[in-house]
Design a protein around this motif. Structure first.
Motif, PDB file in Angstrom:
ATOM      1  N   GLY A  77     -14.307  -4.411  13.636  1.00  0.00           N
ATOM      2  CA  GLY A  77     -13.989  -3.831  15.003  1.00  0.00           C
ATOM      3  C   GLY A  77     -15.069  -3.190  15.637  1.00  0.00           C
ATOM      4  O   GLY A  77     -15.879  -2.774  15.068  1.00  0.00           O
ATOM      5  N   GLY A  78     -14.703  -2.922  16.907  1.00  0.00           N
ATOM      6  CA  GLY A  78     -15.582  -2.120  17.711  1.00  0.00           C
ATOM      7  C   GLY A  78     -15.081  -0.830  18.210  1.00  0.00           C
ATOM      8  O   GLY A  78     -13.892  -0.618  18.377  1.00  0.00           O
ATOM      9  N   ALA A  79     -16.044   0.082  18.530  1.00  0.00           N
ATOM     10  CA  ALA A  79     -15.577   1.393  19.024  1.00  0.00           C
ATOM     11  C   ALA A  79     -16.549   1.855  20.044  1.00  0.00           C
ATOM     12  O   ALA A  79     -16.865   3.042  20.356  1.00  0.00           O
ATOM     13  CB  ALA A  79     -15.584   2.278  18.230  1.00  0.00           C
ATOM     14  N   TYR A  80     -17.206   0.680  20.660  1.00  0.00           N
ATOM     15  CA  TYR A  80     -18.074   0.979  21.924  1.00  0.00           C
ATOM     16  C   TYR A  80     -17.395   1.057  23.224  1.00  0.00           C
ATOM     17  O   TYR A  80     -16.317   0.799  23.583  1.00  0.00           O
ATOM     18  CB  TYR A  80     -19.287  -0.010  22.002  1.00  0.00           C
ATOM     19  CG  TYR A  80     -18.534  -1.725  21.959  1.00  0.00           C
ATOM     20  CD1 TYR A  80     -18.039  -2.286  22.749  1.00  0.00           C
ATOM     21  CD2 TYR A  80     -18.399  -2.166  20.511  1.00  0.00           C
ATOM     22  CE1 TYR A  80     -17.416  -3.480  22.923  1.00  0.00           C
ATOM     23  CE2 TYR A  80     -17.852  -3.258  20.486  1.00  0.00           C
ATOM     24  CZ  TYR A  80     -17.355  -4.020  21.649  1.00  0.00           C
ATOM     25  OH  TYR A  80     -16.569  -5.337  21.455  1.00  0.00           O
ATOM     26  N   MET A  81     -18.044   1.654  24.173  1.00  0.00           N
ATOM     27  CA  MET A  81     -17.942   1.768  25.665  1.00  0.00           C
ATOM     28  C   MET A  81     -18.631   0.933  26.617  1.00  0.00           C
ATOM     29  O   MET A  81     -19.623   0.583  25.947  1.00  0.00           O
ATOM     30  CB  MET A  81     -17.958   3.406  26.083  1.00  0.00           C
ATOM     31  CG  MET A  81     -19.210   3.732  26.168  1.00  0.00           C
ATOM     32  SD  MET A  81     -19.454   5.043  27.217  1.00  0.00           S
ATOM     33  CE  MET A  81     -18.561   6.376  26.365  1.00  0.00           C
ATOM     34  N   LYS A  82     -18.121   0.733  27.724  1.00  0.00           N
ATOM     35  CA  LYS A  82     -18.858  -0.149  28.646  1.00  0.00           C
ATOM     36  C   LYS A  82     -18.706   0.948  29.986  1.00  0.00           C
ATOM     37  O   LYS A  82     -17.902   1.174  30.397  1.00  0.00           O
ATOM     38  CB  LYS A  82     -18.098  -1.662  28.859  1.00  0.00           C
ATOM     39  CG  LYS A  82     -18.441  -2.559  27.702  1.00  0.00           C
ATOM     40  CD  LYS A  82     -17.842  -3.627  27.938  1.00  0.00           C
ATOM     41  CE  LYS A  82     -17.796  -4.797  27.193  1.00  0.00           C
ATOM     42  NZ  LYS A  82     -17.310  -5.931  27.464  1.00  0.00           N
ATOM     43  N   LEU A  83     -20.119   0.960  30.627  1.00  0.00           N
ATOM     44  CA  LEU A  83     -20.209   1.492  31.880  1.00  0.00           C
ATOM     45  C   LEU A  83     -20.554   0.364  33.067  1.00  0.00           C
ATOM     46  O   LEU A  83     -21.076  -0.271  32.864  1.00  0.00           O
ATOM     47  CB  LEU A  83     -21.509   2.145  32.025  1.00  0.00           C
ATOM     48  CG  LEU A  83     -21.679   3.470  30.769  1.00  0.00           C
ATOM     49  CD1 LEU A  83     -22.920   4.477  31.112  1.00  0.00           C
ATOM     50  CD2 LEU A  83     -20.300   4.493  30.864  1.00  0.00           C
TER      51      LEU A  83
END
Length: 569
Positions: free
Chosen positions: A140-146
């Motif tokens: 899974g992911g735990a990243y953010m997007k601006l």
């Protein structure tokens, strides 16, 4: 009186077996209480700073969109739930809450608009946030997007197809484990966007305590990624991304073709070479060794296999239907003791005259022109962006992820232009909580008790049950070979056995109800003799400790190996 004698004998046996002192200290320990800091909202300011205080839901909106997946005919809705709560694992700061992914194996999407559009043209860009994988991260992911600032930025419709400018944060699935850093870059000539990926991203931390991820993009086109405050990756936007931000100035001419007379072969067979006259291509690779002699112990009259003498015809074998039963064959054991059986033949050896098929040697090709490549022409799509660090304006932040683990926590998000302010927020939050989390985690670990090297090194107070078991097993193992050595080596067991014998004698008097003074006197004498015998046996250990230990060392070693293997499993 008889019961008192029995109780006295039993107590003597236990004390003799364990060597327990009446004033033995209590070895149990109570885990220390970890002192935790208390959460206080920071006074640090930034274009966007989020600590998920009580009014968090006035800024964040859960998406109601469906995921755009052209590879699948199914509609994936963002059904994953979000909540702002304190962590359930290793609470490092009292009253500190974070944004938590509540569901496993679900699509989640949530976003928050910036108070004002963030434009880092000519400025340093700093992105920093905490990630806590309370249940680890398998896939899974735990990243953010601006997200890109545009009029179509509707929070409830935020999805994977919403245009973003920067994607940053941990992602793991199987062997893939990295901290994403992706910039969505616009081609100034075509107006099309293309994702530029960091070539060698650092690995993410996947344990269950809080970790801090920091991205710094500087106006000089350099960048830095920090994990837990330590620099993990440095580089430049112009060299460390794929595909490159700027296309090549020249490209291969697709219309150019290799000439038909172009020679690619650098080496050719020497046309002037001839096969030597003494070269015999028909000579065999191996020949019979004429000098070999039959070994003296070769059993030429013995067959290599014999019927298995232990084989028995199956009970359900029917000679009429199945035919005559023939026992299976096994290798002749006599052949294993000798050099061989059966007819002896001379072995073969490598033929010294063997040369194989002759081929001409290779020489440099005089007609060789080199490796052909199409001519270069100017790239019609060439452009040069010398300042890719000037990112396009950003209007929101979003988490759009799919994960197989729940309870991923995000906290203390900083998006701005000051490295000093980001460090100050780190000192107020992450630095304090991670110490408390690690201390609580360490305190919760069971205390490791050193494993004894052998049963004779184990103390009764460490593990009474194992102590008794090991002593008796060593005694029995040694006694099988030499009972007297067993008594010398493990006198405690011998003493207990003698004491038990005395108890049985005393018990017989008690059971039959002999109340006379003579019976009581006999019971006393029996118990006293048992205790005296146990003491004598124990005193004899000093006389034969050295010789006894040497003789039973192999038995003790076997027992130790079995005990250690069982403990490790």
């Amino acid at each position: 009186m008889r019961y008192a004698l029995l109780a006295n004998a039993i107590c003597s046996s236990v004390l003799l077996l364990g060597g327990v002192r009446a004033d033995a200290e209590d070895t149990s320990t109570v885990p220390p209480v970890v002192e935790k800091p208390v959460f206080l909202p920071t006074k640090v300011t930034a274009p966007f700073l989020e600590q998920f205080t009580d009014d968090w839901d006035s800024r964040w909106t859960v998406s109601k969109a469906k995921k755009d997946d052209p590879k699948s005919e199914e509609d994936w809705a963002y059904v994953g739930e979000w909540a702002v709560e304190e962590p359930t694992k290793w609470k490092g700061m009292a009253g500190d809450k974070g944004l938590i992914v509540k569901n496993a194996a679900a699509h989640h999407a949530i976003s928050a608009k910036f108070p004002k559009t963030i434009d880092n043209n000519g400025k340093t860009m700093v992105v920093q946030y905490e990630v806590k994988l309370q249940n680890g991260l398998e896939c899974g992911g735990a990243y953010m997007k601006l997200l890109q600032d545009n009029k179509q930025l509707h929070a409830e419709e935020f999805s994977n197809s919403s245009p973003y400018i920067v994607m940053f944060g941990p992602d793991k699935c199987g062997a893939t484990n990295k901290v994403h850093f992706i910039i969505r870059h616009k081609n100034p000539k075509t107006g099309e966007y293309e994702e530029k990926h960091l070539k060698s991203p650092p690995s993410a931390k996947i344990d269950d305590i809080t970790h801090l991820y920091t991205l710094i993009v500087r106006p000089d086109q350099t960048f830095e990624i920090k994990v837990d405050g330590a620099s993990s990756k440095n580089g430049t936007l112009l060299e460390d991304f794929s595909p490159a931000f700027n296309p090549p100035a020249e490209i291969d001419d697709a219309k150019d073709e290799k000439p038909k007379d172009w020679v690619d072969e650098a080496k050719i067979a020497d046309p002037d070479a001839t096969k030597p006259e003494d070269w015999d291509e028909n000579a065999p690779y191996e020949i019979v060794d004429e000098e070999a002699e039959k070994p003296d112990d070769w059993l030429e009259d013995e067959p290599t296999t014999i019927p298995d003498p232990e084989a028995q015809k199956p009970e359900d074998w029917d000679d009429e239907e199945d035919g005559d039963w023939i026992p299976p064959s096994i290798p002749n054991p006599k052949c294993q003791e000798a050099s061989g059986c059966g007819k002896w033949e001379k072995p073969t050896k490598k033929n010294p005259a063997y040369k194989g098929k002759w081929t001409a040697p290779f020489i440099d090709n005089p007609a060789y022109k080199g490796v052909w490549a199409p001519r270069k022409i100017k790239n019609p799509d060439y452009f040069e962006d010398k300042t890719p660090a000037n990112l396009e304006p950003m209007g929101a932040i979003g988490f759009e992820i799919w994960t197989m683990q729940s309870d991923i926590l995000f906290d203390n998000i900083y998006i701005g232009h000051s490295i000093a302010d980001a460090d100050k927020l780190k000192a107020e939050t992450y630095d304090l909580k991670v110490k408390a989390e690690q201390a609580e985690k360490d305190a919760s670990k069971p205390k490791e008790v050193p494993k004894p090297k052998s049963p004779l090194d184990l103390n009764f107070m460490d593990d009474p049950l194992r102590y008794v078991q090991d002593k008796f097993e060593v005694f029995i193992a040694v006694a099988k070979h030499d009972p007297m050595e067993a008594i010398k080596t493990v006198p405690e067991v011998a003493g207990v056995l003698v004491t038990i014998f005395g108890l049985v004698v005393a018990g017989l008097f008690a059971v039959v109800g002999v109340n006379s003074a003579v019976a009581q006197d006999n019971a006393k004498k029996a118990t006293a003799k048992a205790k005296e015998a146990a003491s004598v046996v124990k005193d004899k250990v000093a006389e034969a400790a050295t010789t006894g230990s040497e003789k039973v060392q192999s038995e003790v070693q076997k027992r130790t190996t079995r005990s250690s293997a069982a403990a490790e499993q």
